[in-house]
Design an enzyme around this catalytic site. Sequence first.
Site, PDB file in Angstrom:
ATOM      1  N   HIS A 189       0.827  -1.208   0.000  1.00 36.09           N
ATOM      2  CA  HIS A 189       0.000   0.000   0.000  1.00 36.09           C
ATOM      3  C   HIS A 189       0.868   1.267   0.000  1.00 36.09           C
ATOM      4  CE1 HIS A 189      -3.718   2.230   1.379  1.00 36.09           C
ATOM      5  NE2 HIS A 189      -2.783   3.065   1.791  1.00 36.09           N
ATOM      6  N   GLU A 190       1.769   1.355   0.971  1.00 34.96           N
ATOM      7  CA  GLU A 190       2.550   2.591   1.112  1.00 34.96           C
ATOM      8  C   GLU A 190       3.544   2.765  -0.030  1.00 34.96           C
ATOM      9  OE1 GLU A 190       1.661   4.885   3.092  1.00 34.96           O
ATOM     10  OE2 GLU A 190       0.264   3.718   4.307  1.00 34.96           O
ATOM     11  N   HIS A 233       1.841   4.432  -2.841  1.00 37.32           N
ATOM     12  CA  HIS A 233       1.866   5.894  -2.716  1.00 37.32           C
ATOM     13  C   HIS A 233       3.200   6.452  -3.205  1.00 37.32           C
ATOM     14  CE1 HIS A 233      -1.880   6.425  -0.636  1.00 37.32           C
ATOM     15  NE2 HIS A 233      -1.528   5.725   0.416  1.00 37.32           N
ATOM     16  N   HIS A 291       3.507   6.472  -6.893  1.00 40.30           N
ATOM     17  CA  HIS A 291       2.665   7.531  -7.454  1.00 40.30           C
ATOM     18  C   HIS A 291       3.442   8.855  -7.453  1.00 40.30           C
ATOM     19  CE1 HIS A 291      -1.683   9.417  -7.423  1.00 40.30           C
ATOM     20  NE2 HIS A 291      -0.961   9.836  -8.427  1.00 40.30           N
TER      21      HIS A 291
HETATM   22 ZN   LIG Z   1      -2.943   5.179   1.855  1.00 36.83          ZN
END
Ligand SMILES: [Zn+2]
Length: 624
Positions: free
Chosen positions: A415-416, A419, A422
């Site tokens: 998940h992180e 980020h 991105h």
């Molecule tokens: Zn998040």
Amino acid sequence: MSMIEIDRRSALTLAAILPLAAALPAWAQQAVSEGADAAAWDLSEIYPSVAAWDAARQAVLAEMPKLTAYKGRLGESAAVLTEAMVGQSDLGKTAGRVYTYASLSGDADVRDAAAQERLGQARDMFTAYGEATAWTAPEIVALGREKVEGFIAQSPVLKERFAFGLLDTIRQAEHVLSPEGEQIMASASAPLAGPQEIRSQLVAADIPWPTVTLSDGRTQRLDDQGYTLTRDAPNRNDRKKVFDTFWAAYNQYRSSLGAALASKLKADVFNMKARGYNSSLEMFLDGPNVPAGVYRALVAEANAGLPQLHRYFDLRRRMLNLPDMAYYDIYPPLVSLDKTFTLDQMRTTVLEAVQPLGREYVAKLADATSKKWMDPFPRPGKASGAYMQPGAYDVHPYLLLNLSNQYDGMTTYAHEWGHAMHSLLAKEAQPYDLSGYATFIAEIASTANEQLLFEHMMKQAKTREEKLFYLGQQMENIRGTFFRQAMFAEFELKLHEMAEAGEGLSGKRFSDAYYELVTRYHGPNVNIPEPYAVEWAYIPHFYRNFYVYQYATSISAGVAFARKIEQGGAAEAERYLNVLRAGGSDYPVEILKKGGLDMTTPDPYRSLVAGFKDILDQAEALLG
Ligand SMILES: [Zn+2]
């Protein structure tokens, strides 16, 4: 125009923050004794020493008068406007770097008083930056669209870096009042924020939280945190006791908590009328320019998907071996998995899982994860939660994690790093001023990575138990992040519609409205005693102005992209990566539209519900 964005994953699950120092798991204790007594990331890449950091901070403060010197001059020429914008951008970027160093070192050890003091200094610096630039937006609005567009046409720098932000400021001008009007609004903002303060004081200080004794003899004080620690108790009577006791405590304060929320809604109606919006929804969605149709499509499609959610509760009842299903049976884990992962295994697994995104993405992630960008494990004194911090723009993203060695630790890792990727892709494709992405799309890269990891684990899983475990995790994820947040979104809209229509508002009315919703969402086979409908009072997000719907839209978009990529291959992967590369160069709904996802239509939400149905089918097939 650029903003420091911090993602705390704990907020996503609405989980209470656990004090880490209290109970470090044994494996993490071992990591500590093996020498992991300091953060694993390298902050010297931001500043080589505290002295260098302080010199940078002083330099930022010394530069601020130069920004203010442009006040009243923006209309002189395209060149002057360009100089002013570049000056603000450059100093804002350095201020972000200064803040990031202080914030990360503060979170590495919250007990370090000197580090906390530096964080305070960094915040003061940001406040000063805000004050030194606050005049800019009103002055741009006063210049008017025609003049600003003329300047943009004359200056390539304005065109490439600032046009979007300048024209966005003008777009919102319609709802900016006269200077006198803005003065009154500013003066009213503190009293209008009072209801939120009253709620937090009640919950944090005044409500006398009860204590329960569980069947194993353990006693637990049932405040918000105690509730999240015990609501999944394995013994069903314990769970019922926890729910009955906890919601009874909230019900004793229902009138006061209702008055606080009613006042907040009336404040929203005041702001809406003063600024000339047709509804509170329209007002709060106007910032990122999200059409109200997105919100309404989400709510409509979540409702259309409820038969699948009800099917999930029936499945859950079966898997937990319960005679019937009640609201307190939602949290116990469905299947436990006795499987642990080292950091290296997490890295290798996630790199394999994201292969559908293409070789370039995998190579970039492999490179980033080989460096000292991340502090992975819990440690006494370290801040809790998990986040990615992109604020040291010229350096690289940093990640603070508190990974467990279980599967949920690996999902946090995926998940992180989603980020972080991105931010990296946006940085490569956009100038600094257009690289920061809106909250509305901030959780897409992270949820898409989680989805790819889930698909990968399903393919790798050897046993029936293992498959059921991953399916169970994903079902819970979709219930909590899509259906529950859509239910909150529907409630928030309903409350504002009641307030806008001038209906009587009270704690009792809120509970009645919530009961109608929560029983509709959970279906006829989940028993929800009426007193539990005070749950609205426990959700702090109802003071956060139409925020929660973004959890549900983000997981819909993330899952929809992951499904498109699995089916469409390289071409779909490229379209998705272009969404990430777009950063903040356009409005979030427009960026997604270019990526093939129209959030104003039912499609993304139907894709999520279809994925949920697939998972239920698979689980049912495995259970036989
Ligand atoms: Zn998040």
